[in-house]
Design a protein around this motif. Structure first.
Motif, PDB file in Angstrom:
ATOM      1  N   TYR A 198       1.473   0.918  -0.374  1.00 38.97           N
ATOM      2  CA  TYR A 198       1.409  -0.527  -0.117  1.00 38.97           C
ATOM      3  C   TYR A 198       2.800  -1.118   0.074  1.00 38.97           C
ATOM      4  O   TYR A 198       3.735  -0.850  -0.673  1.00 38.97           O
ATOM      5  CB  TYR A 198       0.710  -1.226  -1.281  1.00 38.97           C
ATOM      6  N   VAL A 213      -6.408  -3.868   0.362  1.00 41.76           N
ATOM      7  CA  VAL A 213      -5.579  -2.767  -0.125  1.00 41.76           C
ATOM      8  C   VAL A 213      -4.916  -3.252  -1.396  1.00 41.76           C
ATOM      9  O   VAL A 213      -4.327  -4.332  -1.425  1.00 41.76           O
ATOM     10  CB  VAL A 213      -4.532  -2.370   0.935  1.00 41.76           C
ATOM     11  N   ASN A 214      -5.003  -2.452  -2.429  1.00 44.29           N
ATOM     12  CA  ASN A 214      -4.437  -2.872  -3.714  1.00 44.29           C
ATOM     13  C   ASN A 214      -2.917  -2.784  -3.684  1.00 44.29           C
ATOM     14  O   ASN A 214      -2.342  -1.859  -3.089  1.00 44.29           O
ATOM     15  CB  ASN A 214      -4.951  -1.985  -4.846  1.00 44.29           C
ATOM     16  N   PHE A 252      -8.066   1.266  -1.925  1.00 39.24           N
ATOM     17  CA  PHE A 252      -8.527   0.145  -1.096  1.00 39.24           C
ATOM     18  C   PHE A 252     -10.043   0.106  -1.145  1.00 39.24           C
ATOM     19  O   PHE A 252     -10.682   1.099  -1.503  1.00 39.24           O
ATOM     20  CB  PHE A 252      -8.028   0.283   0.342  1.00 39.24           C
ATOM     21  N   THR A 296       1.794  -3.492   5.489  1.00 36.05           N
ATOM     22  CA  THR A 296       0.333  -3.511   5.392  1.00 36.05           C
ATOM     23  C   THR A 296      -0.232  -4.657   6.216  1.00 36.05           C
ATOM     24  O   THR A 296      -1.202  -4.502   6.957  1.00 36.05           O
ATOM     25  CB  THR A 296      -0.094  -3.647   3.916  1.00 36.05           C
ATOM     26  N   ASP A 312      -1.146   0.472  -4.760  1.00 37.79           N
ATOM     27  CA  ASP A 312      -1.258   1.701  -3.976  1.00 37.79           C
ATOM     28  C   ASP A 312       0.157   2.161  -3.611  1.00 37.79           C
ATOM     29  O   ASP A 312       1.028   1.342  -3.302  1.00 37.79           O
ATOM     30  CB  ASP A 312      -2.076   1.420  -2.713  1.00 37.79           C
ATOM     31  N   ALA A 321      -7.275   2.960   7.645  1.00 33.04           N
ATOM     32  CA  ALA A 321      -6.597   2.792   6.357  1.00 33.04           C
ATOM     33  C   ALA A 321      -6.511   4.135   5.650  1.00 33.04           C
ATOM     34  O   ALA A 321      -5.490   4.492   5.060  1.00 33.04           O
ATOM     35  CB  ALA A 321      -7.366   1.792   5.504  1.00 33.04           C
ATOM     36  N   TYR A 381      -3.700   5.279   2.608  1.00 32.27           N
ATOM     37  CA  TYR A 381      -4.039   4.417   1.484  1.00 32.27           C
ATOM     38  C   TYR A 381      -5.122   5.081   0.656  1.00 32.27           C
ATOM     39  O   TYR A 381      -6.019   5.745   1.168  1.00 32.27           O
ATOM     40  CB  TYR A 381      -4.557   3.063   1.974  1.00 32.27           C
ATOM     41  N   GLY A 414      -3.133  -7.614  -4.237  1.00 36.26           N
ATOM     42  CA  GLY A 414      -3.529  -6.896  -3.032  1.00 36.26           C
ATOM     43  C   GLY A 414      -3.503  -7.780  -1.825  1.00 36.26           C
ATOM     44  O   GLY A 414      -3.234  -8.984  -1.901  1.00 36.26           O
TER      45      GLY A 414
END
Lengths: 477, 476
Positions: free
Chosen positions: B175, B168-169, B46, B180, B172, B38, B43, B20
């Motif tokens: 992502y 944020v992973n 997250f 990002t 995602d 976000a 997203y 992330g």
């Protein structure tokens, strides 16, 4: 972090429009962390060691006396027919009562959104747990055959075929105090986890990182975690509130459910609960005034906090005074000779001196808090609160010494504690202070994450801040 | 602990994987704003990290309200039921075979669930709910989790102090490493950093395998030992961890008095060598006073003659004489004839009616019948005619010389029939001739009930069995 300039604000300003802030000195988030973690990181003040040494010696004395009791028997105490209950139950009720302030501050004031609780709740909760430890010791060692202590609990035994009597107040005590100790511990520990994570992240030693890492359970401060955490905190507070009221109620049932004049009264539960909160707050003041001084926490534990507590002491002191008077009135009005005798004897009998101490310390001395100087001067309030603690110990003593003059004048008896009784009372204070000093030394004494929440920050500069709002984040705007 | 290694240089290459992107913010409001954006940016995976619960972040991130309260409610209600069941089982039920309850009335409180059961029920509800809240919260939060790549990031340590983070992973759907990062910059992040997971973290250290195998073997040792002990015999007494009240320091009835000297030169605490003590002279144990002669002994008070000298020689307890016995004539001439009155000389005046606390009633007779059939019918038979099973068997044995036996007398015998009830009572209590006493087995009230029943039986008109008195002829 620029915040509203609060340095100029002073606690004495209380004009309604302008409440004294909860945190002084314009502290920001990292200042709070530094101040609280500093208690643990910096060297302990020199005085810590002698006090700790004394407390530990007293604890060891306590342990030795308990062993003496186990190996010799309950006869080492002064309890004797007809005073079967004496110091042990007095100390038990005294210590349980002390604990109540902690839960009141952490749970009840939380539910009432009293944000001023944030700086003092951690120490008060710790005090609760240590007091309950001391309290549980006394009935625990009074049971006689200590090796079968588990008979207190509903444990199936194969060859005994017996169970506890669930309709007896003494068993209710086991459940009430047990539940109270457990729930307080969970509440305290849960509240401490985010702060333990702070310690973990600041710790420089490997052992510290390991121990605090273990204790903080891998806490990251994730918003999703905070959400459930706050919900759980609210639920625990909601559970602890009726619980704390029930505990001293049940303790008072030990007396009220019996059929003794002077004990068998319905006023006992509310009167015991008020007395418990009264003595508990006195103990919090006694502890926190030196703590804030020694560790330089004056900006976090402000005069406003202390003053609020003193007001509670005064209010509960008046309740206790009312209860004393009502007891006397009911006895006079009842027309029951033995009831009247019990109270006449309490005030003017062989333990009249104890009644006098109780009345003076609990009812008259706290009235000093009507004067603003008295309730805002730290050294003075400590003196008053110590008197309150003495008075509350004597309150229980007075109630229990009713046993000395029972129904048969032939068996009347003047109770005298033995040296073991006295040293055990002192020893229990040693245990209490040992635990409390260790707490100051190794654990976060102030709930940092909660205090940070009540600091007014730049964008929302409103005073008093917004505290935990449980599951309703939007309500205080 | 994972975070303790955070000073190490980050491992590069295939050894680590980005999970992330982390952005740092300096105040809670920028964090909330960033969270809102976000979310708007689409997203889903997250999370925000802060030193305290930040205000308004739940709606900003779209966190749904937790179901924890319902979980707590369910457990609390279960706790309530368990507490009630426990109290009912242990205090109101005693018929179960294993671990029976203890149903005793104590201080007049009812056995069933009553207000006296409220405190314990209440405490159990609170206790179970508190456990549910505490453990439920950690479980719902998937904690404890000690290995977390975030703890390896130096900067992240301030998440528990004064900094605010948004991550944020990498998995995602929205992502994208560069995009990002760009967004984070736009939202005012003061620092941005990749969060890498050290894949070597997940490798099991080599010694673990060896330790695991050794540990497994060691784990087997206790069950094997238990199994061995279970299968073998042992002469030593059973292990008694907690003796409860099984052994006590005390002397039981009929034991010798404690030896307070040595084994060689014993000195007994009591000169007569007995541990039991006779009552102090002139005292009577509580409940043994039994003043009322009529009730306890069946005769008119004050009519007991002084200890009988004339016929004591035969050892019989009373100066009973059979109807044809000579002693009746030896002693002072009787005022009445025993054959018709049942009042024998040398004996007190037997009472003719039942004495006072005892009340004649149908239940009393029924009770007497029942007790008679238990205690007396074995010899005297159900009809009182002396043909009980013991009697029959004893006579059969006596006939072959294997035993000596006096026939149990028929209760319809004229000499018995005329006796006052007091004397029947006395016979039951103290025995008569070769019949033994029943005082020890049968409480007074029951003895009166039996006597009453015997009297009733005699009124039925059953005739004494012919030839009951002489031993029966050989029956083989």
């Amino acid at each position: 972090m620029a915040t509203v300039d609060l340095t100029s604000l002073d606690n004495t300003i209380e004009d309604g429009k302008h409440r004294a802030p909860l945190v002084l000195g314009g502290m920001d988030y990292s200042d709070v962390t530094d101040a609280v973690a500093g208690v643990w990181e910096k060297k302990q003040p020199a005085i810590w060691w002698p006090i700790f040494g004394l407390a530990v010696s007293l604890t060891m004395l306590f342990g030795a006396l308990i062993m003496h009791l186990f190996f010799t028997g309950v006869g080492v105490w002064g309890n004797n027919n007809p005073t079967y209950w004496a110091f042990d139950i007095v100390n038990f009720v005294f210590w349980v009562g002390i604990g109540h302030a902690g839960t009141l501050i952490s749970a009840i004031l939380f539910l009432f959104r009293q944000h001023w609780r944030t700086s003092i709740n951690r120490a008060a909760e710790a005090m609760t747990i240590f007091a309950v430890v001391c309290a549980a010791t006394f009935p625990g060692i009074h049971i006689g055959r200590i090796w079968v202590f588990y008979w207190l609990f509903p444990v199936p035994t194969e060859h005994l075929a017996m169970w506890p009597n669930f309709r007896s107040p003494l068993l209710w005590d086991v459940f009430a105090v047990g539940t109270y100790a457990t729930t307080s511990l969970l509440f305290w520990y849960m509240g401490m986890v985010p702060d333990l994570a702070t310690f973990r992240d600041r710790s420089k030693s490997k052992i510290g990182q390991f121990v605090y890492g273990l204790l903080s359970l891998g806490w990251t401060g994730s918003a999703r975690n905070w959400h459930r955490y706050e919900m759980a905190y609210t639920i625990l507070a909601a559970l602890a509130t009726p619980l704390v009221l029930s505990v001293h109620t049940v303790v008072s049932f030990d007396f009220a459910v019996s059929q003794l004049p002077g004990w068998h009264t319905t006023i006992f539960p509310p009167y015991f609960v008020a007395g418990a909160i009264f003595s508990g707050f006195a103990m919090v003041v006694t502890l926190l005034v030196p703590v804030r001084k020694l560790y330089g926490l004056e900006n976090l534990i402000t005069i406003r906090h202390l003053e609020n507590m003193n007001k509670i002491i005064m209010a509960t002191g008046l309740m206790v005074g009312t209860a004393y008077s009502i007891e006397l009135f009911i006895a006079a009005y009842s027309g029951v000779a033995s009831e009247q005798f019990a109270f006449y004897n309490r005030a003017f009998g062989n333990f009249g001196w104890a009644y006098f101490i109780m009345f003076t310390c609990n009812v008259f001395i706290p009235q000093l808090f009507w004067f603003k100087w008295c309730r805002t001067t730290p050294w003075f309030m400590v003196i008053v609160s110590i008197f309150v603690n003495i008075g509350m110990w004597f309150e229980r003593f007075v109630i229990i010494m009713a046993l000395c003059r029972d129904f048969i004048p032939g068996s009347w008896f003047y109770y005298r504690p033995t040296w073991v009784d006295l040293m055990m009372l002192i020893g229990s204070f040693g245990l209490f202070f040992t635990l409390f000093l260790l707490f100051c030394r190794y654990l976060p004494v102030i709930a940092m994450s909660e205090v940070k929440n009540v600091i007014p920050h730049a964008d929302h500069g409103h005073e008093g801040g917004h505290g935990h709002e449980g599951g309703h984040p939007a309500t205080s705007h | 602990m994972a975070h303790s290694h955070s000073k190490q240089p980050k491992p590069a290459g295939p050894k680590s994987k980005t999970i992330g992107l982390l952005a740092q913010f300096d105040d809670p409001d920028s964090l909330v704003a960033a969270c809102e954006r976000a979310r708007d940016a689409g997203y889903e995976k997250f999370d925000a990290y802060s030193p305290f619960p930040v205000h308004g972040i739940d709606p900003a991130m779209g966190i749904r309200r937790t179901r924890l309260p319902f979980f707590v409610l369910a457990i609390g209600l279960t706790g309530c039921l368990v507490a009630l069941a426990m109290q009912y089982y242990t205090n109101a039920m005693d018929w179960t075979k294993i671990f029976p309850g203890y149903a005793f009335y104590i201080s007049g409180k009812p056995l069933e669930i009553s207000p006296a059961n409220i405190p314990v029920t209440f405490e159990v509800i609170i206790l179970s709910s508190a456990f549910a809240t505490f453990f439920g919260m950690w479980i719902f939060n998937r904690l404890p989790q000690f290995a977390n790549p975030l703890h390896r990031i130096d900067r992240f340590r301030r998440a528990t102090n004064d900094r605010f983070f948004l991550m944020v992973n990498a998995d995602d759907s929205k992502y994208d490493a560069n995009r990002t990062r760009q967004q984070f910059e736009e939202w005012g992040a003061t620092a941005i950093e990749n969060v890498d997971m050290d894949l070597t973290d997940q490798e099991i250290p080599k010694f673990f395998k060896l330790a695991g195998i050794v540990g497994l073997f060691l784990l087997l040792v206790p069950p094997v030992m238990i199994f061995r002990a279970y299968g073998s015999t042992n002469r030593a007494p059973r292990l008694h961890v907690v003796p409860d009240m099984d052994w006590q320091d005390k002397y039981k009835a009929q034991q010798t008095s404690p030896n307070i000297g040595t084994d060689k030169e014993p000195v007994y605490l009591y000169a007569d060598d007995r541990a039991m003590r006779a009552p102090v002279a002139g005292t009577i144990a509580r409940g043994d006073l039994q003043e009322d002669d009529r009730y306890y002994r069946g005769y008119e008070p004050g009519t007991l003659p002084p200890p009988a000298q004339p016929v004591a020689a035969d050892g019989s307890s009373a100066s009973f004489v059979s109807t044809s016995g000579p002693s009746a004539q030896d002693s002072a001439p009787a005022a009445q004839d025993p054959a018709t009155t049942g009042q024998y000389p040398g004996e007190p005046d037997w009472i003719e009616t039942v004495p006072s606390p005892f009340v004649v009633s149908e239940t009393a007779i029924a009770r007497g019948k029942q007790r008679f059939e238990i205690y007396c019918s074995v010899c005297h038979g159900y009809d009182g005619n002396g043909n009980g099973l013991v009697n029959k068997r004893a006579l059969a044995l006596a006939a072959t010389g294997q035993a000596q036996w006096t026939t149990a007398k028929s209760l319809h015998d004229p000499t018995v029939k005329v006796q006052p009830i007091g004397r029947i009572f006395d016979t039951i209590s103290n025995g008569r001739n070769s019949m033994g006493p029943y005082k020890a087995q049968i409480p007074v009230e029951d003895r009166w009930a039996i006597a009453l029943y015997v009297k009733a039986l005699q009124e039925t008109g059953i005739q004494p069995a012919a030839g009951a008195a002489p031993p029966a002829a050989p029956q083989q």
